[in-house]
Design a protein around this motif. Structure first.
Motif, mmCIF file in Angstrom:
data_model
loop_
_atom_site.group_PDB
_atom_site.id
_atom_site.type_symbol
_atom_site.label_atom_id
_atom_site.label_comp_id
_atom_site.label_asym_id
_atom_site.label_seq_id
_atom_site.Cartn_x
_atom_site.Cartn_y
_atom_site.Cartn_z
ATOM 1 N N LEU A 110 0.834 -0.975 -0.011
ATOM 2 C CA LEU A 110 0.172 0.205 -0.019
ATOM 3 C C LEU A 110 0.729 1.224 -0.118
ATOM 4 N N LEU A 111 1.703 1.278 0.979
ATOM 5 C CA LEU A 111 2.745 2.444 0.935
ATOM 6 C C LEU A 111 3.377 2.637 -0.451
ATOM 7 N N VAL A 112 4.100 1.668 -0.877
ATOM 8 C CA VAL A 112 4.660 1.708 -2.267
ATOM 9 C C VAL A 112 3.893 2.133 -3.168
ATOM 10 N N GLY A 113 2.658 1.689 -3.513
ATOM 11 C CA GLY A 113 1.604 2.186 -4.345
ATOM 12 C C GLY A 113 1.171 3.541 -4.246
ATOM 13 N N CYS A 114 1.173 3.938 -3.025
ATOM 14 C CA CYS A 114 0.608 5.315 -2.664
ATOM 15 C C CYS A 114 1.755 6.411 -2.915
ATOM 16 N N GLY A 115 2.769 5.885 -2.692
ATOM 17 C CA GLY A 115 4.041 6.520 -2.848
ATOM 18 C C GLY A 115 4.354 6.942 -4.506
ATOM 19 N N LEU A 116 4.281 5.756 -5.168
ATOM 20 C CA LEU A 116 4.298 5.812 -6.750
ATOM 21 C C LEU A 116 3.229 6.956 -7.396
ATOM 22 N N TYR A 117 2.258 6.660 -6.663
ATOM 23 C CA TYR A 117 1.151 7.856 -7.455
ATOM 24 C C TYR A 117 1.453 9.202 -7.006
ATOM 25 N N LEU A 118 1.743 9.232 -5.789
ATOM 26 C CA LEU A 118 1.824 10.653 -5.131
ATOM 27 C C LEU A 118 3.198 11.456 -5.900
ATOM 28 N N PHE A 119 4.262 10.593 -5.810
ATOM 29 C CA PHE A 119 5.595 11.235 -6.331
ATOM 30 C C PHE A 119 5.689 10.908 -7.716
ATOM 31 N N GLY A 120 5.428 9.790 -8.219
ATOM 32 C CA GLY A 120 5.654 9.423 -9.727
ATOM 33 C C GLY A 120 4.767 9.942 -10.591
ATOM 34 N N THR A 121 3.521 10.241 -10.102
ATOM 35 C CA THR A 121 2.535 10.706 -11.096
ATOM 36 C C THR A 121 2.252 12.242 -10.692
#
Length: 160
Positions: free
Chosen positions: A89-100
């Motif tokens: 969950l943290l990886v997915g959220c971080g990818l969206y928040l920072f990577g997107t």
């Protein structure tokens, strides 16, 4: 274990991430290629118009709404740490928040703002348009990949 409202929030974040990945994929593989193939005045003018029209409640709702969901899911995940699926969950959220969202704010939006000031009919805008297409599309690949990876990570968390 992810359940109840927490599950629904994570599921909506996964769906929003996947939807945004599709939007970015469509832009990179067809929209930008089409606009780049047009004579620069038409391609540039079309992109200027597109950047105005895409700022609408549906697009912004999914784009920013997914970021909001990811922020909420990340906070709840820290509270529930170390339950099953929390790392995903943290990886997915971080990818969206920072990577997107982060890449959009740092790379794509500033390029859109600079491109909006160009005169499509000015001959000197041709080089700036070509540079815009190349750089913007490269960063769009990054945020598309981040959105897709976020979606996958959030789905893995829900399946844990």
């Amino acid at each position: 274990m992810i359940e109840g409202p927490y599950f629904v929030l994570a599921l909506l974040a996964a769906l929003g991430s996947g939807l945004m990945a599709g939007v970015f994929f469509a832009f990179s593989t067809s929209v930008m290629k089409t606009l780049a193939a047009l004579p620069h005045p038409q391609g540039l003018a079309a992109m200027q118009k597109l950047n105005v029209l895409i700022i609408n409640p549906l697009f912004i709702g999914v784009f920013i709404g997914t970021a909001g969901l990811c922020a909420v899911v990340a906070v709840v995940t820290f509270v529930l740490w170390p339950d099953k699926g929390t790392i995903e969950l943290l990886v997915g959220c971080g990818l969206y928040l920072f990577g997107t969202l982060g890449v959009s704010v740092a790379a794509n939006i500033p390029r859109n703002d600079a491109m909006a000031k160009l005169d499509p009919e000015a001959p000197e805008s041709a080089d700036q348009w070509r540079e815009y297409v190349t750089e913007w599309t490269a960063w769009n690949h990054v945020r598309g990949g981040a959105s897709l990876a976020a979606c996958a990570s959030l789905i893995l968390a829900l399946a844990a």
